[in-house]
Design a protein around this motif. Sequence first.
Motif, short mmCIF file in Angstrom:
data_model
loop_
_atom_site.label_atom_id
_atom_site.label_comp_id
_atom_site.label_asym_id
_atom_site.label_seq_id
_atom_site.Cartn_x
_atom_site.Cartn_y
_atom_site.Cartn_z
N PHE A 1 0.90 -1.16 0.05
CA PHE A 1 0.00 0.02 -0.01
C PHE A 1 0.89 1.30 0.02
O PHE A 1 0.84 2.08 -0.84
N TRP A 2 1.99 1.18 0.87
CA TRP A 2 2.78 2.51 0.91
C TRP A 2 3.61 2.66 -0.42
O TRP A 2 3.84 3.96 -0.79
N GLY A 3 4.10 1.56 -1.01
CA GLY A 3 4.57 1.66 -2.16
C GLY A 3 3.83 2.53 -3.30
O GLY A 3 4.14 3.40 -4.16
N HIS A 4 2.55 1.96 -3.35
CA HIS A 4 1.44 2.65 -4.35
C HIS A 4 1.28 4.23 -4.10
O HIS A 4 1.35 4.86 -4.97
N LEU A 5 1.08 4.31 -2.77
CA LEU A 5 1.04 5.91 -2.52
C LEU A 5 2.21 6.77 -2.64
O LEU A 5 2.40 7.87 -3.15
N GLY A 6 3.41 6.44 -2.35
CA GLY A 6 4.58 6.81 -2.64
C GLY A 6 4.85 7.16 -4.13
O GLY A 6 5.37 8.14 -4.67
N LEU A 7 4.42 6.16 -5.07
CA LEU A 7 4.84 6.22 -6.47
C LEU A 7 3.73 7.61 -7.05
O LEU A 7 3.99 8.07 -7.81
N ALA A 8 2.62 7.38 -6.12
CA ALA A 8 1.46 8.36 -6.72
C ALA A 8 1.85 9.70 -6.22
O ALA A 8 1.83 10.76 -7.16
N GLU A 9 2.63 9.98 -5.30
CA GLU A 9 3.25 11.17 -4.91
C GLU A 9 4.21 11.62 -5.92
O GLU A 9 4.32 12.86 -6.38
N LEU A 10 4.81 10.71 -6.13
CA LEU A 10 6.09 10.95 -7.39
C LEU A 10 5.27 11.50 -8.61
O LEU A 10 5.59 12.29 -9.39
N ASP A 11 4.16 10.60 -9.19
CA ASP A 11 3.42 11.04 -10.42
C ASP A 11 3.06 12.48 -10.14
O ASP A 11 3.09 13.21 -11.09
N ALA A 12 2.48 12.94 -8.95
CA ALA A 12 1.90 14.14 -9.09
C ALA A 12 3.10 15.06 -8.93
O ALA A 12 2.60 16.32 -9.54
N LEU A 13 4.39 14.88 -8.37
CA LEU A 13 5.57 15.80 -8.55
C LEU A 13 5.80 16.05 -9.97
O LEU A 13 6.24 17.07 -10.40
#
Length: 843
Positions: A590-602
């Motif tokens: 779950f944390w991996g998906h959210l971390g990659l989501a934050e990078l996508d947003a950046l």
Amino acid sequence: MPKRLNDSGLLPESLRLPRGHLPRPRLRDALLEAECRLRLLCAPAGSGKSVILSECAQQCPAGTRLVYLDLRGQPLSPEAWLQRLAFALGADSADQAGIRQYLEDHEQPLWLLLDNYPRFPDSELDTLLNDLIVSAPRRIHWWLASRRRPQLQLARLLLEGELFELDGSELAFTESEVADLVQIGGHHWPRPEVQALQKASQGWCAGIRLRLLGLQPGQPPQTERNDVLLLDYLKREVLNELPNDWQHALYSLAQLQEFDAALCEQLLGVGEGAHLLGQLTECGLFIESASEDGKHFRVFTVVAPLLASLLPVTMASALFRKACQWCVSQGQVRSALEYALKAGQPEVAANLMQHYTRDRMLQGRSLALLTQWCSELPESLLASTPRLVLLNAWTQLLCGRLDEAQEHANRLARFMPQPDAQHQQELIAQWKALVANLAFHRGAAEQSRPLLREAIDELPRRAWGQRLFCCALQIEQALIEGRFDEAQELNRQAIKQSREQASLAMESFFALSHVKLLEIRGELLRAETLLKHLYSELNAAWSAEASPMRARVQLRRAALLLQQGRYQEAEASFKSGLQDCLDCVDPAAFWGHLGLAELDALHGDLAGAFSRIADAERLMHFGHISVPLYQGLLLRAKARLWLIQGRAAQAEKALRNLSAEAIHFSPYGMPDLNLRLRLLLLQAQLANGAIVETVDALGAMRRQALEEGRRPLACEVGFSLAEGLYAANRQEHAKQVMLDALSMARQMGLASAERDFALRNPAMMRWAGKAGSHDSVPATLLTPRERDVLKLIAQGYSNQQIADALFISLHTVKTHAQRINCKLGVERRTQAVVRAKELGLAG
């Protein structure tokens, strides 16, 4: 391309490239560029050895003679082999001395290609070949393709630079090569389909070709592989020519995930098993190494299920029973349990499960396997003893399935009263530990607190695993409530107890808690250094097996790298940690998906970010994870994206709709989530125009964060407070707060916090840039030693030159350079020089 490849001027038919051939310059060029006597291609059947030989033959240099000899893998006496070699060469004499003399007298450079070398061990033939290779002049180049590794003086040749070898792993098709092969076949598959084919086949040439066989151009990939075709290929090319005892050994070993010589002795016969393993391995019969020390093996996973299906069921059951007995005698509980289930012995499996300690759940795929085993065993067995009930309850708890864990906890009442006072007290203490953990994860901290204390005091010494899990929650409660010194002391004691029990899993568990404390305090470099050491230690101890602890270390480090603005490194760590979590079915994916989501947003890909968040939510649903454990985290991720999109009203509404219990609840691993949600709510209110009351709330939140030592939080709140003060027309105050926040961000290396602020309010960042030469920029942004290092970097000194000039070690220079980059919010030394000049720090 030269065409005169042999004396006749014609390309031998056996060297013609097949239809749909994919050139592989990666391998071809490496072989052609090697300057050595022997080029050896040693790999199992279907690895594409002959085709690579043919591709290289096409590039035979002008003036070089090529002789090709296909030995068809069949046994040959030394005399018969010499006759065939003499005929191919055109030599008058067919004895060893005559051929040696012929090669000695052969003035023209010669490529001698020996394809399909005999497959079965033949020491006499190998000795003969070795003599010819070693004695021949260097203008004679030997090319050898073989399933088995011949007994030549390969170590000597390698040391002398006269050997270039490719094995099965190097001959395997890469993802890009699979994509090219698919395209040659007239298919246009998306990358995930290509990746799936590469993973399913492990790059094995025959496996890929057979999967593509029969597909019309443009046809989508088959959902299931054609096992009939693959099995027919294996029988025709490999199995039918093997002795019966070899076939039986291969089918037996294919049943096992992993094996060594000792287990083979137990299963295949004392005095025979290890020898059979050696023969199968030597002959390239799909046996590959499963450990770095080369002592453990497995059957090639692409063919293992098919080979296993050829062993009668009754024989397979007997094999599993023997394997279970042997693993029990060796103390290998996990393997023994798996074999007991496969042997159809649920009672034995249930008995073995009782020996699982709590810390063992954190190793490898143990947690996923325990969940699987529980689903395979009868419910009556799982509820037959208190120990099994407790084991299943902790398994469900660690998987995030709180309701299922509660059901198991309730079953403990059936075992009361116990036969004596000691067992009675122990069972009650076990129940308290379990219920305390459940209460904490449901957000009932006050209910959990006294139960945790009582459980820690009352649990017997042998229940150290449960006691440490309770200690972990006490540490987490201290982190949530800002009692950091207490958390640090509790953590120190817990690590000490973990070491006393020689439990690397539990020690890692508490090391991650300490990392979180360092992160809350803003000591990012210390936290990252600790994680790097921890990751190396876990790798050394647990080899390449996927592990929840190692995956969580990667994900935690990725989060730190993201905060420091090291986005490429963060992305790689998030992806690696995510894959490890998925491999061992750890909900921390779950944390991996959210971390990659934050990078996508950046990177500006908001659609991709929302898609990642949806993946995270699906993962929780499919894993039956209790909603309170992740709903706040999901909302935080979505609200941040809504604010970026300018949908502040939606963000505020969603945050206000969260229940009071949920908005004040911080799940394990995110002890400041309640504060982060509160900050998001204040940011949404500010964006929606509620300025006066929001500024007051942000000011109070910043003061509290500074008092408690939550420096990264204070920094982020400071940026939002500066925006609010600016909107309230209190510009001087806004400027000071903003500069303080910038200084703090750069001292800690919080590049992402600075970037987020710049994206939200570029005008204020330009304002800060103009103020960069003003006296208000803190002179203490860099230490005196860091400024010395930076000046030399600006002058173009290398790290070693800086070390020599300042009389410090190279390691110290690298540490200073890393800290400089973090404080200035940059990734490269050239950027550090530019940023320092802007701030007047490099003069």
